[in-house]
Design an enzyme around this catalytic site. Sequence first.
Site, PDB file in Angstrom:
ATOM      1  N   ASP A  94      42.655 119.255  59.691  1.00  0.00           N
ATOM      2  CA  ASP A  94      44.417 120.229  59.110  1.00  0.00           C
ATOM      3  C   ASP A  94      44.131 121.087  58.768  1.00  0.00           C
ATOM      4  O   ASP A  94      44.183 122.104  58.069  1.00  0.00           O
ATOM      5  CB  ASP A  94      44.553 119.387  58.290  1.00  0.00           C
ATOM      6  CG  ASP A  94      43.916 119.055  57.239  1.00  0.00           C
ATOM      7  OD1 ASP A  94      42.601 119.508  56.946  1.00  0.00           O
ATOM      8  OD2 ASP A  94      43.831 118.480  56.504  1.00  0.00           O
ATOM      9  N   GLU A 116      41.445 112.606  64.382  1.00  0.00           N
ATOM     10  CA  GLU A 116      42.040 112.474  63.434  1.00  0.00           C
ATOM     11  C   GLU A 116      43.700 112.698  62.709  1.00  0.00           C
ATOM     12  O   GLU A 116      43.999 113.380  62.372  1.00  0.00           O
ATOM     13  CB  GLU A 116      41.198 113.398  61.538  1.00  0.00           C
ATOM     14  CG  GLU A 116      41.181 112.755  60.157  1.00  0.00           C
ATOM     15  CD  GLU A 116      40.442 113.880  59.672  1.00  0.00           C
ATOM     16  OE1 GLU A 116      40.692 114.446  59.691  1.00  0.00           O
ATOM     17  OE2 GLU A 116      39.612 113.284  58.893  1.00  0.00           O
ATOM     18  N   GLU A 130      46.981 122.301  54.546  1.00  0.00           N
ATOM     19  CA  GLU A 130      46.732 121.284  55.555  1.00  0.00           C
ATOM     20  C   GLU A 130      47.560 120.793  56.433  1.00  0.00           C
ATOM     21  O   GLU A 130      47.337 119.980  57.003  1.00  0.00           O
ATOM     22  CB  GLU A 130      45.647 121.073  54.720  1.00  0.00           C
ATOM     23  CG  GLU A 130      44.079 121.112  55.088  1.00  0.00           C
ATOM     24  CD  GLU A 130      44.285 122.441  53.646  1.00  0.00           C
ATOM     25  OE1 GLU A 130      45.175 122.142  52.476  1.00  0.00           O
ATOM     26  OE2 GLU A 130      43.384 122.875  52.983  1.00  0.00           O
ATOM     27  N   HIS A 199      37.517 121.485  45.302  1.00  0.00           N
ATOM     28  CA  HIS A 199      37.576 123.151  46.165  1.00  0.00           C
ATOM     29  C   HIS A 199      39.333 122.999  47.071  1.00  0.00           C
ATOM     30  O   HIS A 199      39.164 124.300  47.371  1.00  0.00           O
ATOM     31  CB  HIS A 199      36.609 122.871  47.846  1.00  0.00           C
ATOM     32  CG  HIS A 199      37.520 122.001  48.368  1.00  0.00           C
ATOM     33  ND1 HIS A 199      37.685 120.827  48.978  1.00  0.00           N
ATOM     34  CD2 HIS A 199      37.988 122.884  49.802  1.00  0.00           C
ATOM     35  CE1 HIS A 199      38.016 120.232  49.989  1.00  0.00           C
ATOM     36  NE2 HIS A 199      38.665 121.805  50.179  1.00  0.00           N
ATOM     37  N   ARG A 201      42.934 124.279  47.552  1.00  0.00           N
ATOM     38  CA  ARG A 201      43.285 125.304  47.288  1.00  0.00           C
ATOM     39  C   ARG A 201      45.306 125.061  46.115  1.00  0.00           C
ATOM     40  O   ARG A 201      45.526 126.307  45.213  1.00  0.00           O
ATOM     41  CB  ARG A 201      43.944 125.753  48.613  1.00  0.00           C
ATOM     42  CG  ARG A 201      44.307 127.203  49.223  1.00  0.00           C
ATOM     43  CD  ARG A 201      44.757 127.279  50.460  1.00  0.00           C
ATOM     44  NE  ARG A 201      43.500 127.724  50.981  1.00  0.00           N
ATOM     45  CZ  ARG A 201      43.437 128.747  51.265  1.00  0.00           C
ATOM     46  NH1 ARG A 201      44.115 130.135  50.502  1.00  0.00           N
ATOM     47  NH2 ARG A 201      42.069 129.195  52.024  1.00  0.00           N
ATOM     48  N   HIS A 231      32.034 124.739  45.655  1.00  0.00           N
ATOM     49  CA  HIS A 231      31.976 124.745  47.171  1.00  0.00           C
ATOM     50  C   HIS A 231      31.862 126.189  47.060  1.00  0.00           C
ATOM     51  O   HIS A 231      31.659 127.051  46.086  1.00  0.00           O
ATOM     52  CB  HIS A 231      33.477 124.177  47.208  1.00  0.00           C
ATOM     53  CG  HIS A 231      34.097 124.487  48.672  1.00  0.00           C
ATOM     54  ND1 HIS A 231      34.261 126.446  48.760  1.00  0.00           N
ATOM     55  CD2 HIS A 231      34.211 123.713  49.745  1.00  0.00           C
ATOM     56  CE1 HIS A 231      34.730 125.813  50.211  1.00  0.00           C
ATOM     57  NE2 HIS A 231      34.975 124.756  50.444  1.00  0.00           N
TER      58      HIS A 231
HETATM   59  C1  UD1 Z   1      38.239 125.472  53.733  1.00  0.00           C
HETATM   60  C2  UD1 Z   1      39.773 124.570  55.149  1.00  0.00           C
HETATM   61  C3  UD1 Z   1      40.479 123.459  54.068  1.00  0.00           C
HETATM   62  C4  UD1 Z   1      38.791 122.105  53.458  1.00  0.00           C
HETATM   63  C5  UD1 Z   1      37.181 123.566  53.273  1.00  0.00           C
HETATM   64  C6  UD1 Z   1      36.467 122.234  53.582  1.00  0.00           C
HETATM   65  C7  UD1 Z   1      41.839 126.083  55.685  1.00  0.00           C
HETATM   66  C8  UD1 Z   1      43.162 126.530  55.621  1.00  0.00           C
HETATM   67  N1  UD1 Z   1      41.129 125.667  54.628  1.00  0.00           N
HETATM   68  O1  UD1 Z   1      39.086 125.671  52.874  1.00  0.00           O
HETATM   69  O2  UD1 Z   1      41.051 122.412  54.799  1.00  0.00           O
HETATM   70  O3  UD1 Z   1      38.910 120.692  53.124  1.00  0.00           O
HETATM   71  O4  UD1 Z   1      37.543 124.799  54.335  1.00  0.00           O
HETATM   72  O5  UD1 Z   1      35.740 122.496  52.711  1.00  0.00           O
HETATM   73  O6  UD1 Z   1      41.127 125.774  56.691  1.00  0.00           O
HETATM   74  N2  UD1 Z   1      33.204 131.172  52.482  1.00  0.00           N
HETATM   75  C9  UD1 Z   1      31.586 131.619  52.259  1.00  0.00           C
HETATM   76  N3  UD1 Z   1      30.374 130.664  52.464  1.00  0.00           N
HETATM   77  C10 UD1 Z   1      30.891 129.877  53.545  1.00  0.00           C
HETATM   78  C11 UD1 Z   1      32.388 128.814  53.570  1.00  0.00           C
HETATM   79  C12 UD1 Z   1      33.005 130.173  52.682  1.00  0.00           C
HETATM   80  O7  UD1 Z   1      31.074 132.461  51.572  1.00  0.00           O
HETATM   81  O8  UD1 Z   1      30.153 128.797  54.562  1.00  0.00           O
HETATM   82  C13 UD1 Z   1      33.810 131.460  50.549  1.00  0.00           C
HETATM   83  C14 UD1 Z   1      34.718 132.741  52.015  1.00  0.00           C
HETATM   84  O9  UD1 Z   1      34.726 133.688  50.973  1.00  0.00           O
HETATM   85  C15 UD1 Z   1      36.032 132.749  51.877  1.00  0.00           C
HETATM   86  C16 UD1 Z   1      36.368 131.496  51.147  1.00  0.00           C
HETATM   87  O10 UD1 Z   1      34.963 130.693  50.760  1.00  0.00           O
HETATM   88  O11 UD1 Z   1      36.817 132.989  52.106  1.00  0.00           O
HETATM   89  C17 UD1 Z   1      37.312 130.458  51.906  1.00  0.00           C
HETATM   90  O12 UD1 Z   1      36.811 130.181  52.669  1.00  0.00           O
HETATM   91  P1  UD1 Z   1      38.412 129.124  53.758  1.00  0.00           P
HETATM   92  O13 UD1 Z   1      37.736 128.379  54.941  1.00  0.00           O
HETATM   93  O14 UD1 Z   1      39.267 129.929  54.199  1.00  0.00           O
HETATM   94  O15 UD1 Z   1      38.785 128.312  52.524  1.00  0.00           O
HETATM   95  P2  UD1 Z   1      38.418 126.657  51.914  1.00  0.00           P
HETATM   96  O16 UD1 Z   1      38.698 127.070  50.281  1.00  0.00           O
HETATM   97  O17 UD1 Z   1      37.145 126.462  52.137  1.00  0.00           O
HETATM   98  N1  UDP Z   2      29.350 117.422  52.000  1.00  0.00           N
HETATM   99  C1  UDP Z   2      28.279 117.987  52.248  1.00  0.00           C
HETATM  100  N2  UDP Z   2      27.419 118.431  51.545  1.00  0.00           N
HETATM  101  C2  UDP Z   2      27.954 119.125  50.590  1.00  0.00           C
HETATM  102  C3  UDP Z   2      29.717 118.483  49.729  1.00  0.00           C
HETATM  103  C4  UDP Z   2      30.148 118.525  50.563  1.00  0.00           C
HETATM  104  O1  UDP Z   2      27.793 117.937  53.402  1.00  0.00           O
HETATM  105  O2  UDP Z   2      27.717 119.957  49.630  1.00  0.00           O
HETATM  106  C5  UDP Z   2      30.023 117.230  52.939  1.00  0.00           C
HETATM  107  C6  UDP Z   2      30.659 115.516  52.603  1.00  0.00           C
HETATM  108  O3  UDP Z   2      30.150 114.274  52.702  1.00  0.00           O
HETATM  109  C7  UDP Z   2      32.570 115.697  53.580  1.00  0.00           C
HETATM  110  C8  UDP Z   2      32.601 116.914  53.659  1.00  0.00           C
HETATM  111  O4  UDP Z   2      31.597 117.835  53.147  1.00  0.00           O
HETATM  112  O5  UDP Z   2      31.561 114.804  54.624  1.00  0.00           O
HETATM  113  C9  UDP Z   2      33.570 117.279  52.777  1.00  0.00           C
HETATM  114  O6  UDP Z   2      34.019 118.833  52.965  1.00  0.00           O
HETATM  115  P1  UDP Z   2      34.863 119.041  52.428  1.00  0.00           P
HETATM  116  O7  UDP Z   2      35.175 118.464  51.257  1.00  0.00           O
HETATM  117  O8  UDP Z   2      34.630 121.012  51.800  1.00  0.00           O
HETATM  118  O9  UDP Z   2      36.414 119.113  53.011  1.00  0.00           O
HETATM  119  P2  UDP Z   2      37.068 118.137  53.545  1.00  0.00           P
HETATM  120  O10 UDP Z   2      36.814 117.266  53.377  1.00  0.00           O
HETATM  121  O11 UDP Z   2      38.503 118.087  51.933  1.00  0.00           O
HETATM  122  O12 UDP Z   2      38.225 119.174  54.443  1.00  0.00           O
END
Ligand code: UD1
Ligand code: UDP
Length: 356
Positions: A94, A116, A130, A199, A201, A231
């Site tokens: 999602d 999924e 999502e 994490h 939103r 995160h």
């Molecule tokens: C995203 C997904 C969410 C998912 C989550 C998993 C969308 C809308 N949201 O949310 O569904 O549950 O990922 O973790 O697609 N950042 C880093 N390094 C990284 C990753 C993120 O620095 O490796 C920082 C960056 O500043 C980035 C911010 O996190 O701009 C937000 O990342 P983003 O993917 O937009 O949103 P998530 O909240 O991570």
């Molecule tokens: N996870 C991981 N390392 C971490 C935190 C989470 O490997 O430090 C894994 C966790 O086992 C799960 C996935 O990341 O499989 C979940 O990711 P996240 O919570 O970021 O996203 P969501 O599932 O909510 O979309």
Amino acid sequence: MRVAIAFGTRPEVIKIAPVYKEFKDKGLNPLMIATAQHREMMDTMLEVFGIKPDIDMNIMTHNQSLNAVASRILKNMDEILSQREIDILLVQGDTTSAMASALAAFHMGIRIAHIEAGLRSGNPRDPFPEEMNRMLIDRLADFTFAPTRRAKENLLKEGICEKKIFITGNTVVDAMKIIRERFNLSTIEYENYILVTMHRRENWGEKMRSVLAALKYFSKEHNLKIVFPVHKNPKVREVVYEALGNCENAILIEPVDYIKFLSLLENCVFVVTDSGGVQEEAPSFGKFVVVVRETTERPELIENRWGILAGTSKEKVYQSLEKALKFSPKKLKNPFGDGRASQRIVDIILNEGIKD
Ligand code: UD1
Ligand code: UDP
């Protein structure tokens, strides 16, 4: 048949890795397209599963907006897909990466398979964005792979044609199986701890503060540690470090790789999370989950008594933590899958994908 798989975030890599492996085992080489919506967190997971993307859009920027992510993916996908003959594009879950990749494929007349599919909270703005992303992808998809019976029912209620729906189980159970077969998860440097991740939103700000306040109080009262891989999102980090940075019971660490995370799950007392994937994993480790959200698109967890929907108010979260501590694990099977979802998905694509 040319198959492509698009992904961009940590959970997508975990959940497509076993599908990729299944294609490879059957002698197929899907084109692996990384959006890199997450840079470091995606790369860590790719390394664990030994996946090298064929294409890497490298779109992530600091504090990115949803529209910036979506528009960069649409533009990149347009070029990538127009230069190659792709019959089916697979997306998972999602995220904005999944939604924008599916939309780009739809625009170009390429068939879409959604892994999924059909999870619904019932509130189009929670999880945000999502829930809407997933609904959009399900409408665009030619194949919807529903992890559970309930997910299939959700799709049918929205008028998705039954022929497009396949109950497969969730591929996260397959991913855990791969890791458990290869690695020993029994040792970890912490003991007597609650494993926490947050994490989402819709929890940013006040809701997260009140959950963490309840946790801080509870952990001191029960002499438990909190282990919290924080995160990378700056909006999350700010609140977590402010709320728990000076709490002597809290161990705040960087995101860990999947092997270490599953080790943390194996050895914790119970779990507090707003993550989707973590809810699906915990039952495989016999761990109770306090879901710190107002809604869930994974009611199977609560119905099977592996978790409680705690909301985010301090009082309700505290009461839920008390319940979690009293939980004694039973040998129940994971309600989300049996470890063979990827095999089913690949078989369906290979058998049905060639038909019009
Ligand atoms: C995203 C997904 C969410 C998912 C989550 C998993 C969308 C809308 N949201 O949310 O569904 O549950 O990922 O973790 O697609 N950042 C880093 N390094 C990284 C990753 C993120 O620095 O490796 C920082 C960056 O500043 C980035 C911010 O996190 O701009 C937000 O990342 P983003 O993917 O937009 O949103 P998530 O909240 O991570
Ligand atoms: N996870 C991981 N390392 C971490 C935190 C989470 O490997 O430090 C894994 C966790 O086992 C799960 C996935 O990341 O499989 C979940 O990711 P996240 O919570 O970021 O996203 P969501 O599932 O909510 O979309």
